[in-house]
Design a protein around this motif. Structure first.
Motif, PDB file in Angstrom:
ATOM      1  N   GLY A 121      13.355   2.348  17.781  1.00 43.66           N
ATOM      2  CA  GLY A 121      13.601   2.142  16.364  1.00 43.66           C
ATOM      3  C   GLY A 121      12.340   2.264  15.530  1.00 43.66           C
ATOM      4  N   TYR A 122      12.542   2.214  14.215  1.00 44.06           N
ATOM      5  CA  TYR A 122      11.401   2.300  13.302  1.00 44.06           C
ATOM      6  C   TYR A 122      11.453   1.172  12.281  1.00 44.06           C
ATOM      7  CZ  TYR A 122      14.652   4.431   9.940  1.00 44.06           C
ATOM      8  OH  TYR A 122      15.707   4.656   9.095  1.00 44.06           O
ATOM      9  N   VAL A 123      10.282   0.836  11.790  1.00 43.52           N
ATOM     10  CA  VAL A 123      10.170  -0.206  10.771  1.00 43.52           C
ATOM     11  C   VAL A 123       9.515   0.428   9.557  1.00 43.52           C
ATOM     12  CG1 VAL A 123       9.096  -2.414  10.194  1.00 43.52           C
ATOM     13  CG2 VAL A 123       9.938  -2.016  12.511  1.00 43.52           C
ATOM     14  N   THR A 124      10.138   0.321   8.405  1.00 43.85           N
ATOM     15  CA  THR A 124       9.509   0.863   7.201  1.00 43.85           C
ATOM     16  C   THR A 124       8.727  -0.243   6.515  1.00 43.85           C
ATOM     17  OG1 THR A 124      11.614   0.446   6.107  1.00 43.85           O
ATOM     18  CG2 THR A 124      11.126   2.711   6.706  1.00 43.85           C
ATOM     19  N   GLN A 125       7.718   0.152   5.791  1.00 45.24           N
ATOM     20  CA  GLN A 125       6.978  -0.857   5.042  1.00 45.24           C
ATOM     21  C   GLN A 125       6.530  -0.265   3.727  1.00 45.24           C
ATOM     22  OE1 GLN A 125       3.475  -0.931   4.512  1.00 45.24           O
ATOM     23  NE2 GLN A 125       2.907   0.892   5.651  1.00 45.24           N
ATOM     24  N   GLN A 126       6.625  -1.092   2.725  1.00 43.16           N
ATOM     25  CA  GLN A 126       6.158  -0.642   1.406  1.00 43.16           C
ATOM     26  C   GLN A 126       5.250  -1.707   0.834  1.00 43.16           C
ATOM     27  OE1 GLN A 126       9.477  -0.370  -1.377  1.00 43.16           O
ATOM     28  NE2 GLN A 126      10.850  -0.680   0.323  1.00 43.16           N
ATOM     29  N   HIS A 127       4.433  -2.308   1.737  1.00 39.43           N
ATOM     30  CA  HIS A 127       3.623  -3.426   1.262  1.00 39.43           C
ATOM     31  C   HIS A 127       2.516  -2.981   0.320  1.00 39.43           C
ATOM     32  CE1 HIS A 127       1.406  -2.306   4.977  1.00 39.43           C
ATOM     33  NE2 HIS A 127       0.427  -2.346   4.120  1.00 39.43           N
ATOM     34  N   LYS A 128       2.224  -1.675   0.306  1.00 36.51           N
ATOM     35  CA  LYS A 128       1.167  -1.242  -0.604  1.00 36.51           C
ATOM     36  C   LYS A 128       1.648  -1.265  -2.055  1.00 36.51           C
ATOM     37  CE  LYS A 128      -1.706   1.225   2.533  1.00 36.51           C
ATOM     38  NZ  LYS A 128      -1.230   2.182   3.501  1.00 36.51           N
ATOM     39  N   GLU A 129       2.992  -1.214  -2.221  1.00 34.90           N
ATOM     40  CA  GLU A 129       3.543  -1.271  -3.576  1.00 34.90           C
ATOM     41  C   GLU A 129       3.686  -2.715  -3.990  1.00 34.90           C
ATOM     42  OE1 GLU A 129       3.747   1.136  -5.650  1.00 34.90           O
ATOM     43  OE2 GLU A 129       2.773   2.065  -3.928  1.00 34.90           O
TER      44      GLU A 129
ATOM     45  N   ILE B 298       9.579  -3.928   5.782  1.00 30.91           N
ATOM     46  CA  ILE B 298       8.584  -4.965   5.510  1.00 30.91           C
ATOM     47  C   ILE B 298       8.141  -4.873   4.064  1.00 30.91           C
ATOM     48  CG2 ILE B 298       6.314  -5.853   6.153  1.00 30.91           C
ATOM     49  CD1 ILE B 298       6.844  -5.011   8.938  1.00 30.91           C
ATOM     50  N   ARG B 299       8.528  -5.885   3.282  1.00 33.08           N
ATOM     51  CA  ARG B 299       8.109  -5.832   1.882  1.00 33.08           C
ATOM     52  C   ARG B 299       6.751  -6.511   1.728  1.00 33.08           C
ATOM     53  NH1 ARG B 299      12.433  -8.790   2.830  1.00 33.08           N
ATOM     54  NH2 ARG B 299      12.162 -11.030   2.519  1.00 33.08           N
ATOM     55  N   HIS B 300       6.215  -6.403   0.551  1.00 31.21           N
ATOM     56  CA  HIS B 300       4.904  -6.987   0.308  1.00 31.21           C
ATOM     57  C   HIS B 300       5.004  -8.505   0.330  1.00 31.21           C
ATOM     58  CE1 HIS B 300       0.983  -7.760  -1.277  1.00 31.21           C
ATOM     59  NE2 HIS B 300       0.715  -6.479  -1.100  1.00 31.21           N
ATOM     60  N   LEU B 301       4.194  -9.113   1.158  1.00 33.28           N
ATOM     61  CA  LEU B 301       4.250 -10.571   1.272  1.00 33.28           C
ATOM     62  C   LEU B 301       3.064 -11.225   0.572  1.00 33.28           C
ATOM     63  CD1 LEU B 301       5.606 -10.742   4.905  1.00 33.28           C
ATOM     64  CD2 LEU B 301       6.807 -11.523   2.870  1.00 33.28           C
ATOM     65  N   GLY B 302       2.631 -10.576  -0.512  1.00 31.46           N
ATOM     66  CA  GLY B 302       1.573 -11.154  -1.343  1.00 31.46           C
ATOM     67  C   GLY B 302       0.333 -11.485  -0.547  1.00 31.46           C
ATOM     68  N   SER B 303      -0.226 -12.665  -0.852  1.00 29.67           N
ATOM     69  CA  SER B 303      -1.475 -13.029  -0.187  1.00 29.67           C
ATOM     70  C   SER B 303      -1.236 -13.637   1.196  1.00 29.67           C
ATOM     71  CB  SER B 303      -2.269 -13.992  -1.062  1.00 29.67           C
ATOM     72  OG  SER B 303      -1.424 -15.055  -1.416  1.00 29.67           O
ATOM     73  N   LEU B 304       0.038 -13.658   1.639  1.00 24.54           N
ATOM     74  CA  LEU B 304       0.314 -14.229   2.962  1.00 24.54           C
ATOM     75  C   LEU B 304      -0.380 -13.426   4.070  1.00 24.54           C
ATOM     76  CD1 LEU B 304       2.062 -16.643   3.958  1.00 24.54           C
ATOM     77  CD2 LEU B 304       3.778 -14.973   4.618  1.00 24.54           C
ATOM     78  N   ALA B 305      -0.420 -12.068   3.899  1.00 26.52           N
ATOM     79  CA  ALA B 305      -1.026 -11.226   4.953  1.00 26.52           C
ATOM     80  C   ALA B 305      -2.536 -11.510   5.092  1.00 26.52           C
ATOM     81  CB  ALA B 305      -0.753  -9.756   4.671  1.00 26.52           C
ATOM     82  N   PRO B 306      -3.330 -11.400   4.009  1.00 25.99           N
ATOM     83  CA  PRO B 306      -4.755 -11.728   4.163  1.00 25.99           C
ATOM     84  C   PRO B 306      -4.995 -13.183   4.540  1.00 25.99           C
ATOM     85  CG  PRO B 306      -4.224 -11.200   1.860  1.00 25.99           C
ATOM     86  CD  PRO B 306      -3.035 -10.826   2.681  1.00 25.99           C
TER      87      PRO B 306
END
Ligand code: ATP
Ligand code: MG
Length: 363
Positions: free
Chosen positions: A249-257, A313-321
């Protein structure tokens, strides 16, 4: 004193635990997360999906950092430990697994496994010196294709690692990989049962999946030919992947937006207004993905009827850093206020991906 991580509750439902129990019965499953396009969220996905399986489902998970950039290792281990490890002359790492082969000493007897503190999984840490082994693996690949045992042994170095992980009864072995179609990644891909493709919503990712499908198929055929010509077929039969690598399978992500809005001056009022055009542009490219993925990788699908889209995977704000600086999975980031909401979103997101991953494995 170290502050405790936030508990990754709520627990999976009974049905979800049964789904996991059925997959567990099958034995060790090996999966690599691969896209030759860089920065598409591979490392973040590997670490957080492995943590979800380990912390919420109590799965026994081994994660191998096979990227010479060592981002996964830096993410998972506390900074003082990473500094201490890499300041030593010869740290136990993925390099220790390959190095004896380049010295003609055969396979390393013990796997250099460490425990991660907050992610719940075990890890074989990365090593920048792995990049030095690209040449060895590339040279030995030519030998392997012609049936040379030395070349086949080197090409199967990760298959041997997996064999040992199976003896240690891991439920899952995950490989994080660097963004290339080079010799290290070839050896990893040829040793795996499954691969997952993290991708961003753009045409470059579509080109990348077309490459992956064709390249892997050529490698598998070449290796099969090499194995059929091998001087000692007995030695390789146990390790030989026999072209079994399947797409899970594949996972899409648009966290840069970030917000997903464009701004424009309204013709009516002359004021600046936000419009959803950017989101719509993503949606229209994203809508073509299922068909394009199926055209490129359909012959490698683990199951023709599977839902190949494991999640978005949507943008999770400052949770990632924040999770990077705290060296904890996103579901365990410490913090109140907006972090409570973001943690909940991360939990739903990675739980959803874990469940679809388990469903596709179970089919
Ligand atoms: N859900 C998310 N929300 C916000 N930021 C994210 C998310 N997922 C990943 N990122 C950020 O995107 C960047 C790239 O992610 P990551 O390092 O996981 O990509 P990669 O594919 O492993 O990169 P490489 O090809 O260099 O190995 C990181 O800085 C990470 O913090
Ligand atoms: Mg990475």
């Amino acid at each position: 004193m170290r502050k405790r991580s936030v508990s990754p509750n709520p627990k999976p439902s009974k049905e979800q635990l049964t789904l996991f129990a059925n997959v567990k019965k099958v034995g060790t499953k090996t999966t690599c997360f691969f896209n030759n396009k860089g920065g598409v969220g591979k490392t973040t996905l590997v670490a957080n999906l492995a943590a979800e399986l380990a912390l919420s489902f109590q799965a026994k998970v081994l994660v191998v950092d096979a990227d010479p950039q060592c981002n996964l290792t830096q993410y998972v281990l506390p900074e003082d430990l990473t500094n201490e490890i890499y300041s030593s002359d010869n740290p136990d790492s993925i390099y220790s697994v390959i190095r004896p082969l380049s010295l003609g000493k055969g396979y390393e007897s013990d796997l250099p496994i460490r425990k991660s503190q907050d992610f719940g999984f075990d890890i074989i840490i990365g090593d920048p010196r792995l990049a030095l082994q690209e040449d060895l693996l590339a040279g030995d690949w030519r030998d392997a294709k012609g049936g040379g045992m030395r070349g086949i042994r080197t090409t199967f170095v990760f298959a041997e690692l997996v064999r040992r992980a199976k003896e240690l009864k891991y439920d899952f072995v995950f490989f994080d990989m660097g963004p290339s179609l080079g010799a290290i990644n070839r050896a990893v891909l040829l040793a795996m049962d499954f691969f997952v493709v993290p991708m961003s919503i753009d045409v470059f990712s579509l080109w990348a999946i077309r490459n992956i499908g064709t390249t892997v198929t050529i490698w598998q055929k070449e290796l099969e030919t090499g194995c059929s010509l091998a001087e000692d077929p007995g030695e390789i039969s146990e390790l030989s992947p026999k072209g079994k690598l399947a797409f899970l399978g594949y996972v899409t992500q648009q966290h840069k937006e970030r917000a997903g809005y464009d701004e424009e001056i309204s013709e009516d009022t002359g004021e600046q207004v936000k419009i959803r055009r950017r989101v719509q542009a993503y949606e229209s490219i994203g809508a073509t993905f299922p068909e394009k993925v199926s055209n490129s990788l359909g012959s490698m699908f683990v199951n023709n009827d599977m839902n190949a889209h494991l999640g978005d995977i949507r943008h999770l704000g400052s949770l990632a850093p924040m999770s990077q600086t705290q060296h904890v999975p996103m579901i365990s980031v410490r913090g109140t206020g907006s972090y409570t909401r973001l943690r909940k979103q991360a939990r739903e997101l990675y739980r959803g991906i874990a469940l679809r991953y388990l469903e596709n494995l179970g089919d």
